[in-house]
Design an enzyme around this catalytic site. Structure first.
Site, mmCIF file in Angstrom:
data_model
loop_
_atom_site.group_PDB
_atom_site.id
_atom_site.type_symbol
_atom_site.label_atom_id
_atom_site.label_comp_id
_atom_site.label_asym_id
_atom_site.label_seq_id
_atom_site.Cartn_x
_atom_site.Cartn_y
_atom_site.Cartn_z
ATOM 1 N N LYS A 51 0.934 -1.088 -0.028
ATOM 2 C CA LYS A 51 0.102 -0.120 -0.087
ATOM 3 C C LYS A 51 0.907 1.348 0.065
ATOM 4 O O LYS A 51 0.642 2.242 -0.565
ATOM 5 C CB LYS A 51 -0.858 -0.059 1.182
ATOM 6 C CG LYS A 51 -2.159 -0.986 1.073
ATOM 7 C CD LYS A 51 -2.728 -1.487 2.537
ATOM 8 C CE LYS A 51 -3.565 -2.627 2.064
ATOM 9 N NZ LYS A 51 -4.358 -3.251 3.383
ATOM 10 N N GLN A 95 -4.872 -1.895 9.485
ATOM 11 C CA GLN A 95 -4.755 -3.139 8.913
ATOM 12 C C GLN A 95 -5.345 -4.275 9.969
ATOM 13 O O GLN A 95 -5.098 -4.310 10.980
ATOM 14 C CB GLN A 95 -3.185 -3.583 8.647
ATOM 15 C CG GLN A 95 -3.100 -4.921 7.950
ATOM 16 C CD GLN A 95 -3.496 -4.863 6.646
ATOM 17 O OE1 GLN A 95 -3.753 -3.890 5.842
ATOM 18 N NE2 GLN A 95 -3.743 -6.128 6.016
ATOM 19 N N ASP A 118 -11.339 1.767 3.617
ATOM 20 C CA ASP A 118 -11.602 0.485 3.472
ATOM 21 C C ASP A 118 -13.197 0.214 3.157
ATOM 22 O O ASP A 118 -13.659 -0.867 2.894
ATOM 23 C CB ASP A 118 -11.298 -0.127 4.702
ATOM 24 C CG ASP A 118 -9.914 -0.980 4.816
ATOM 25 O OD1 ASP A 118 -9.534 -1.580 3.664
ATOM 26 O OD2 ASP A 118 -9.323 -1.104 5.860
HETATM 27 N N1 GUN Z 1 -6.749 -7.397 6.149
HETATM 28 C C1 GUN Z 1 -6.863 -8.081 4.862
HETATM 29 N N2 GUN Z 1 -7.434 -7.479 4.098
HETATM 30 C C2 GUN Z 1 -7.743 -6.324 4.562
HETATM 31 C C3 GUN Z 1 -8.302 -4.910 3.881
HETATM 32 O O1 GUN Z 1 -8.655 -4.932 2.753
HETATM 33 N N3 GUN Z 1 -8.224 -4.052 4.708
HETATM 34 C C4 GUN Z 1 -7.697 -4.175 6.104
HETATM 35 N N4 GUN Z 1 -7.641 -2.832 6.770
HETATM 36 N N5 GUN Z 1 -7.330 -5.259 6.459
HETATM 37 C C5 GUN Z 1 -7.296 -6.159 5.721
#
Ligand code: GUN
Length: 292
Positions: A51, A95, A118
């Site tokens: 990211k 996350q 998200d």
């Molecule tokens: N963990 C696995 N996929 C994601 C996601 O798309 N966003 C977040 N915040 N955590 C994750």
């Protein structure tokens, strides 16, 4: 059989995003994304790195916080509140999964829903379900864009989703039933409680495998000519690799691929789209900040 190249589709989409970022730059705005990682889960650390890299490549502001495993929930929420109030930050992502002493729901609720890129906040999920404009969850949105870019007709198709997580299964099923340009499908959702899973998957025009179980979709479960989207990212031990493991999806690719009309690989299928949709939501948030 055609392999859908997620990296290529993501690259094209990012090219379009870059133009919007340049327009914002002309107005003195740099879209800012704050990514918060708590603890040392290696898979999470690797996603967070991806990211950050995408942010920097696009000329966005990347604010990365790597916090200790034993961080208190209170402290995490106070950090989120700081980011909520920071005008340089247009998107906040915590996350998941979080360490077990932290309540995920309380943390998601602490994020200002206007910065929830998200799409996990109940306000945004609710808006998605009733078909209002919102931040769409990144992986489901990425899947829909991938299907569209490959020219696969979704409207009127029977899509079978395997998995009911809050991150993929539930939102993708909801988006697919919407009466809009990307959806209008007939959707079946299967999960660990489903009797005779193969009976359902064999009826699918499109299978979305999002159960988190390596190789669980086998050739006998797939109709000839079906489209298979593999959302799984599973690490399996592989001593021939330098890092000691390799990534495999939820689909037994070698056996299933010859039966399909289109299939996504792992890695290089859905993964790059998830990050791209996150960047897209952050840019959209920055655009909204000047409209307000
Ligand atoms: N963990 C696995 N996929 C994601 C996601 O798309 N966003 C977040 N915040 N955590 C994750």
């Amino acid at each position: 059989m055609q392999i859908i190249d997620g990296k290529q589709v993501a690259q094209r989409f990012r090219g379009e995003l870059k133009k919007r970022i340049d327009i914002l730059a002309g107005k003195g705005i740099v879209p800012g994304l704050s990514v918060i990682l708590v603890g040392n889960d290696p898979a999470s650390a690797s996603y967070v790195k991806g990211k950050e890299k995408a942010c920097l490549e696009l000329g966005m502001h990347s604010d990365n916080l790597h916090l200790p495993q034993d961080l208190s929930q209170e402290k995490l929420i106070s950090i989120i509140e700081e980011k909520n109030a920071d005008p340089r930050i247009h998107g906040i992502l915590v996350q998941l999964p979080l360490p077990s002493h932290i309540n995920e729901e309380a943390v998601i609720m602490a994020i200002d829903y206007r910065k929830d890129v998200d799409g996990f906040h109940p306000v945004n999920i609710g808006r998605m379900v009733i078909g209002k404009e919102t931040f769409l969850p990144c992986t489901p949105h990425g899947i829909l864009v991938l299907l569209k870019s490959a020219g696969i007709p979704v409207a009127g198709s029977h899509v079978v989703v395997v998995g009911r997580s809050n991150i993929v299964g539930k939102p993708v099923a909801n988006m697919l039933v919407q009466k809009n340009g990307l959806g209008n499908a007939t959707v079946t959702v299967c999960h660990t409680g489903t009797k005779d899973l193969a009976h359902h998957t064999r009826q699918a025009d499109i299978i979305i495998a999002a159960a988190g179980k390596a190789g669980m979709i086998t050739a006998d479960m797939v109709a000839e000519g079906a489209v298979v989207i593999d959302v799984g990212v599973n690490r399996v031990d592989d001593p021939t690799k330098k890092r000691g493991y390799r990534l495999v999806g939820d689909v037994d690719f070698d056996q299933v691929a010859p039966k399909t009309s289109f299939i996504t690989p792992v890695p290089g299928g859905v993964g790059p789209m998830t990050i791209t949709m996150l960047m897209s939501n952050t840019v959209e948030s920055a655009e909204r900040s000047i409209k307000e």
